[in-house]
Design a protein around this motif. Sequence first.
Motif, PDB file in Angstrom:
ATOM      1  N   ILE A 179      -0.634   2.281   7.690  1.00 51.88           N
ATOM      2  CA  ILE A 179      -0.205   1.474   6.544  1.00 51.88           C
ATOM      3  C   ILE A 179       1.286   1.627   6.247  1.00 51.88           C
ATOM      4  N   ALA A 180       2.006   2.369   7.072  1.00 50.61           N
ATOM      5  CA  ALA A 180       3.436   2.558   6.843  1.00 50.61           C
ATOM      6  C   ALA A 180       4.210   1.241   6.741  1.00 50.61           C
ATOM      7  N   PRO A 181       3.861   0.199   7.534  1.00 44.41           N
ATOM      8  CA  PRO A 181       4.617  -1.064   7.420  1.00 44.41           C
ATOM      9  C   PRO A 181       4.387  -1.800   6.105  1.00 44.41           C
ATOM     10  N   PHE A 182       3.376  -1.413   5.321  1.00 43.33           N
ATOM     11  CA  PHE A 182       3.003  -2.168   4.129  1.00 43.33           C
ATOM     12  C   PHE A 182       3.546  -1.562   2.833  1.00 43.33           C
ATOM     13  N   GLY A 183       4.514  -0.666   2.920  1.00 41.33           N
ATOM     14  CA  GLY A 183       5.078  -0.054   1.722  1.00 41.33           C
ATOM     15  C   GLY A 183       5.845  -1.060   0.880  1.00 41.33           C
ATOM     16  N   ILE A 184       5.946  -0.774  -0.419  1.00 36.02           N
ATOM     17  CA  ILE A 184       6.612  -1.697  -1.340  1.00 36.02           C
ATOM     18  C   ILE A 184       8.109  -1.811  -1.050  1.00 36.02           C
ATOM     19  N   ASP A 185       8.697  -0.803  -0.397  1.00 38.23           N
ATOM     20  CA  ASP A 185      10.136  -0.831  -0.138  1.00 38.23           C
ATOM     21  C   ASP A 185      10.539  -1.879   0.892  1.00 38.23           C
ATOM     22  N   VAL A 203      -0.435   2.273  -5.077  1.00 39.15           N
ATOM     23  CA  VAL A 203      -0.945   0.906  -5.149  1.00 39.15           C
ATOM     24  C   VAL A 203      -1.661   0.529  -3.860  1.00 39.15           C
ATOM     25  N   ASP A 204      -2.726  -0.226  -4.010  1.00 42.31           N
ATOM     26  CA  ASP A 204      -3.493  -0.803  -2.903  1.00 42.31           C
ATOM     27  C   ASP A 204      -3.781  -2.243  -3.322  1.00 42.31           C
ATOM     28  N   VAL A 205      -2.759  -3.094  -3.217  1.00 40.26           N
ATOM     29  CA  VAL A 205      -2.813  -4.429  -3.819  1.00 40.26           C
ATOM     30  C   VAL A 205      -2.161  -5.452  -2.884  1.00 40.26           C
ATOM     31  N   GLY A 206      -2.077  -6.705  -3.350  1.00 41.88           N
ATOM     32  CA  GLY A 206      -1.426  -7.754  -2.581  1.00 41.88           C
ATOM     33  C   GLY A 206      -2.277  -8.304  -1.461  1.00 41.88           C
ATOM     34  N   MET A 263       0.827  -1.198   0.000  1.00 42.55           N
ATOM     35  CA  MET A 263       0.000   0.000   0.000  1.00 42.55           C
ATOM     36  C   MET A 263       0.864   1.252   0.000  1.00 42.55           C
ATOM     37  N   GLY A 264       0.400   2.272  -0.742  1.00 46.30           N
ATOM     38  CA  GLY A 264       1.065   3.563  -0.698  1.00 46.30           C
ATOM     39  C   GLY A 264       1.680   3.968  -2.011  1.00 46.30           C
ATOM     40  N   PRO A 265       2.550   4.974  -1.990  1.00 40.32           N
ATOM     41  CA  PRO A 265       3.174   5.487  -3.216  1.00 40.32           C
ATOM     42  C   PRO A 265       4.250   4.545  -3.745  1.00 40.32           C
ATOM     43  N   THR A 266       4.658   4.785  -4.986  1.00 40.08           N
ATOM     44  CA  THR A 266       5.732   4.022  -5.622  1.00 40.08           C
ATOM     45  C   THR A 266       6.793   4.995  -6.113  1.00 40.08           C
ATOM     46  N   HIS A 267       7.807   4.466  -6.805  1.00 41.20           N
ATOM     47  CA  HIS A 267       8.864   5.345  -7.311  1.00 41.20           C
ATOM     48  C   HIS A 267       8.387   6.204  -8.476  1.00 41.20           C
ATOM     49  N   VAL A 268       7.236   5.887  -9.051  1.00 40.83           N
ATOM     50  CA  VAL A 268       6.632   6.740 -10.080  1.00 40.83           C
ATOM     51  C   VAL A 268       5.717   7.730  -9.386  1.00 40.83           C
TER      52      VAL A 268
END
Length: 433
Positions: free
Chosen positions: A409-415, A377-380, A367-372
């Motif tokens: 939702i900070a723990p769910f970032g793509i990074d 995204v709100d997926v997975g 969840m959250g922003p990406t490098h673009v």
Amino acid sequence: MSVGNGSHRAGNRNGKRKPQRYSAFGLFKRGLSRSDWPRVWQERPLKSTYDVVIVGGGVHGLATAYYLAANHGITNVAVLDKGYLGGGGSGRNTAILRSNYLTPEGVRFYDRSLHLYENLADELNFNVMFSQRGHMTLAHNDNSLRTLRWRAEVNKLQGVDSEVIDPDEIKKLVPYLDTSTDTRYPILGALYHPPGGIIRHDAVVWGYARAADAHGVHLHQNTEVTDIETAGGRVTGVRTNRGEVSTPVVVNCTAGWSTLISDMAGVDMPVTTSPLQAAVTEPVKPFLGTVVVSGTLHVYVSQTDRGELVFGASVDPFTSYSMRGSLEFAEGLAGHVLELMPPVSKMRLLRQWAGLCDMTPDYSPIMGPTHVDGFHVDVGWGTYGFKAGPVSGEAMADTVANGRPPEIIAPFGIDRFTTGQLVGEKGAAAVGH
């Protein structure tokens, strides 16, 4: 990218349309008069530009749109779905709600969603038929029982009502369960979670859609996104089968199809898509007062307000976009259900189906922003996305409006997949419900 500013809020107040309310007598009168009912949401023309475009018209996309408008005054929003609203995972799940997860991050997140669900009918002025009948996860061996005790302690520390009960207490709650000791998989105990239950998934979708539309959000069905335009590392618009749309923000809420949409923006995600099958029986007199889950047998069962038994299992052991049922699944499921509840052997199976699950390596969402810049995204969500619909919409709306993800939702970032800070939820989500 933040899009929350005063100009959006001002336009919001002027364009807001309140949902129609009827008294009990008014409903009865309209039913007898056979007059035309107003549409739940309007059909609007596709504009050439929006402040936010949400791809996916399920509960996550609609909730995000609603909370953008209701909480942040951002109404120049379009929800695009290649089919009809709620036609994907939101219409193919078994609508079980709970918050008794394993990690503190997961428990806090899903408990917030459960509290939002509890007040959703009042907030949306739409009966979502939430039945808090309790949720029971069975243990058939010592290892499972230890895991349930672990989950119970984590739940209690987060203020969630959850406890391990013995076979005698299980029998009182569900008399039809076989709790004897001479079975192949004896029941040693269960994690009982009273706030859990079931809800009508279509009612949730319609309620959010009507409320978002009343705030001025545009809901576009049969509108497929074919590409996402970017320039200089930021989103500039989307291409659809109905034309091009300019926008600085795109939110991907497409569940099993999420990697296809993210690929359009040049964002790789560690997500695989697998089918999840379910089935339903003929309706009978209500007898199952709680949701029953067995991780060992890979089965869960609940009874709807119409009297049908809804069954499900774990995801199919292969990646696929197929949404067809299989005889192998039906036979295996029936055998496991009969091991738990032999008296249901004479009930007839009416139909089965499958939905698509977007699985991550740690069984937690992305969840959250990406490098673009501007692509969120709100997926997975794997097998438990419907439980998270309200809190995901609330949090993603907050992310878009304020330009950063909220703490929940900070723990769910793509990074986290590059830093190694995973949120392992497999112990509480292996069966999915």
